[in-house]
Design a protein around this motif. Structure first.
Motif, PDB file in Angstrom:
ATOM      1  N   LYS A   3       0.813  -1.226   0.000  1.00  0.00           N
ATOM      2  CA  LYS A   3       0.000   0.000   0.000  1.00  0.00           C
ATOM      3  C   LYS A   3       0.842   1.269   0.000  1.00  0.00           C
ATOM      4  O   LYS A   3       0.377   2.323  -0.415  1.00  0.00           O
ATOM      5  N   GLN A   6       0.934   3.155  -3.200  1.00  0.00           N
ATOM      6  CA  GLN A   6      -0.247   3.820  -3.729  1.00  0.00           C
ATOM      7  C   GLN A   6      -0.087   5.330  -3.564  1.00  0.00           C
ATOM      8  O   GLN A   6      -0.263   5.876  -2.487  1.00  0.00           O
ATOM      9  N   GLU A  76      -8.019  -1.628 -11.054  1.00  0.00           N
ATOM     10  CA  GLU A  76      -7.417  -1.355  -9.748  1.00  0.00           C
ATOM     11  C   GLU A  76      -7.261  -2.667  -8.986  1.00  0.00           C
ATOM     12  O   GLU A  76      -8.219  -3.411  -8.809  1.00  0.00           O
ATOM     13  N   ASP A  78      -6.295  -3.111  -5.761  1.00  0.00           N
ATOM     14  CA  ASP A  78      -6.654  -3.066  -4.339  1.00  0.00           C
ATOM     15  C   ASP A  78      -8.181  -3.039  -4.197  1.00  0.00           C
ATOM     16  O   ASP A  78      -8.826  -2.087  -4.644  1.00  0.00           O
ATOM     17  N   GLU A  80     -10.119  -2.392  -1.700  1.00  0.00           N
ATOM     18  CA  GLU A  80     -10.611  -1.246  -0.925  1.00  0.00           C
ATOM     19  C   GLU A  80     -10.668   0.003  -1.794  1.00  0.00           C
ATOM     20  O   GLU A  80     -11.667   0.739  -1.788  1.00  0.00           O
ATOM     21  N   GLN A  81      -9.590   0.257  -2.549  1.00  0.00           N
ATOM     22  CA  GLN A  81      -9.563   1.421  -3.431  1.00  0.00           C
ATOM     23  C   GLN A  81     -10.558   1.260  -4.584  1.00  0.00           C
ATOM     24  O   GLN A  81     -11.174   2.237  -5.015  1.00  0.00           O
ATOM     25  N   HIS A  82     -10.703   0.051  -5.077  1.00  0.00           N
ATOM     26  CA  HIS A  82     -11.680  -0.219  -6.144  1.00  0.00           C
ATOM     27  C   HIS A  82     -13.089   0.154  -5.689  1.00  0.00           C
ATOM     28  O   HIS A  82     -13.852   0.792  -6.422  1.00  0.00           O
ATOM     29  N   ASN A 107     -11.565  -5.057 -10.600  1.00  0.00           N
ATOM     30  CA  ASN A 107     -10.655  -5.243  -9.474  1.00  0.00           C
ATOM     31  C   ASN A 107      -9.700  -6.390  -9.826  1.00  0.00           C
ATOM     32  O   ASN A 107      -9.898  -7.535  -9.443  1.00  0.00           O
ATOM     33  N   ASP A 109      -5.326  -7.358 -11.286  1.00  0.00           N
ATOM     34  CA  ASP A 109      -3.938  -6.970 -11.526  1.00  0.00           C
ATOM     35  C   ASP A 109      -3.828  -6.594 -12.999  1.00  0.00           C
ATOM     36  O   ASP A 109      -4.005  -7.438 -13.878  1.00  0.00           O
TER      37      ASP A 109
END
Length: 471
Positions: A3, A6, A76, A78, A80-82, A107, A109
């Motif tokens: 993280k 980010q 994205e 991650d 949580e960020q997604h 969500n 890679d």
């Protein structure tokens, strides 16, 4: 992915990224991808521009909703960020009175994601992750799947750039916020060759601290696959200058200069430039001026007597700049110009006081990632020692405002910076000549071209950079 990697794009640069690829008008039917979208701070601006353009063309809210679902893509890794990204996009469209958008924000890679189309626009700020920060699994995957990362210590973003160029349509445009070190790093050479045919513009922010915790300086590269370019435009954002550069002139390292008129003599043909010793535990070997007392046959430090015979003068560019006097434990000797190494028993027999002192650091010394054959009391790296026992110059790897070069005595063992000695067959130039060459205005201009921008106005250079200077 870690993280700490980010780092979200500041708003001013978001607008610049989109303006660079003309994502302003006639975009309501064009595909765009943001492939490391985080919480959506770039996608939010994309959505706003898409809606404004669509309404300018008279599209209904339903048509705009369908277009947003179809044309705007994001990736994205991650979760949580997604989730935050989707929420932020929904907030924007709700404010605009648009509903039922089926967001194509995945969500996954990005490097393993398989898109179902080519894109008219790609924009992004890929993760800034160095080779050292990558775990072995990711290193192996990237090395085996991306040609720009097949060899050497690549950065993670090299693979992002390669994949993004591949994902562009034949008429696609891409803008990427990247570390400007890409233009000059040794391991970035294959990436530079990969993007060179499509390179359209570079916006170089050499003086901006774009991200609070990042030392690296940033630039925006603009890729245009519509045509193969013979020239590109380089923008020096700090000095508000621009220049047109022929693509064919971008060779190993990329120089962005109007005044690149090199001399005919290569510095490395006359002088050897190398990194100094690496003890891998300076606190054990370096005796600071304020921490030791000189006695008849010893230096007393931390209550221990260190034999003078095993101590030498030392220096770093920093200590010389601030006139600090330091000593260094030198657990070797020279005979007839050749390095002599002691066995553990010999060293104990000859220098029991020094062994007693170094034993206080024994656990840390044993934990170093030293050369395979290094004994516990020796330096972690010994390669530089062969050429150090002579008069030499010392120069820092980091240059700020001016180049400072120092002449060191034969027995001085520097532990930071790079040292310079004449080559054996050099009968033309002396050390004093080398010092004059390296402190010249011409060399400083060269450093400004070849150096990698780090904090403030500082530039990092390598031994190879110095050897390649022509005067």
């Amino acid at each position: 992915m870690n993280k700490k990697c980010q780092v979200f794009t500041p708003n001013g640069y978001v607008k610049k990224l989109l303006d660079c690829i003309d994502y302003n008008k006639n975009i309501y039917d064009k595909n765009i991808l943001e492939n490391s979208c985080g919480d959506g701070n770039i996608l939010v601006v994309i959505v706003e521009r898409y809606i404004n353009d669509a309404r300018a063309h008279g599209l209904s809210n339903k048509e705009i909703s369908n277009g947003l679902s179809r044309c705007i893509c994001g990736v994205e890794i991650d979760p949580e960020q997604h989730k935050k990204c989707i929420a932020n996009l929904n907030e924007i469209v709700n404010e605009k009175g648009i509903s039922d958008v089926q967001w194509n924000i995945v969500n996954e890679d990005y490097l393993k994601w398989e898109p179902d189309r080519k894109f008219d626009f790609i924009v992004g700020n890929p993760p800034y992750i160095t080779y050292q920060e990558l775990d072995e699994e990711n290193r192996s995957y990237v090395r085996n799947n991306f040609i720009t990362c097949e060899k050497g210590k690549f950065d993670y973003c090299y693979a992002f750039i390669e994949k993004s160029v591949h994902c562009l349509s034949n008429k696609g445009k891409m803008s990427y916020l990247i570390p400007s070190s890409i233009f000059k790093t040794v391991f970035g050479e294959k990436l530079r060759s990969y993007i060179k045919p499509y390179l359209y513009e570079i916006y170089d922010y050499t003086q901006d601290k774009m991200f609070d915790d990042a030392l690296v300086k940033s630039a925006i590269i603009v890729i245009d696959k519509c045509i193969i370019h013979n020239e590109m435009i380089y923008y020096d954002m700090a000095n508000e200058e621009e220049m047109c550069i022929k693509i064919e002139n971008l060779t190993n390292k990329w120089f962005f200069t109007k005044n690149n008129v090199p001399g005919t003599r290569r510095f490395g043909d006359f002088f050897q430039v190398a990194h100094v010793v690496a003890t891998l535990l300076n606190e054990a070997y370096v005796l600071k001026e304020e921490n030791y007392q000189e006695m008849n046959e010893f230096y007393c430090c931390n209550g221990k007597n260190i034999e003078k015979e095993v101590v030498r003068e030392t220096a770093t560019p920093r200590s010389l700049r601030y006139k600090k006097k330091e000593k260094i434990i030198f657990p070797y000797d020279y005979k007839n110009g050749k390095l002599i190494r002691y066995s553990a028993q010999q060293f104990l027999s000859l220098f029991p006081g020094t062994v007693n002192y170094l034993n206080d650091f024994r656990e840390q010394l044993d934990e170093r990632e030293s050369d395979k054959n290094a004994l516990w009391f020796e330096y972690g790296r010994s390669q530089a020692l062969a050429g150090l026992n002579k008069r030499k110059l010392l120069i820092s790897t980091v240059i700020t405002e001016r180049v400072a070069v120092y002449i060191l005595k034969k027995k001085c063992i520097p532990y930071a910076g790079m040292y310079i000695v004449p080559k054996a067959d050099n009968k033309t130039y002396k050390l004093e000549d080398a010092k004059e060459i390296l402190e010249s205005d011409e060399f400083m201009k060269y450093v400004q071209d070849v150096g990698i921008h780090i904090s403030g106005t500082s530039l990092r250079i390598t031994s190879k950079d110095i050897e390649e200077f022509r005067f």
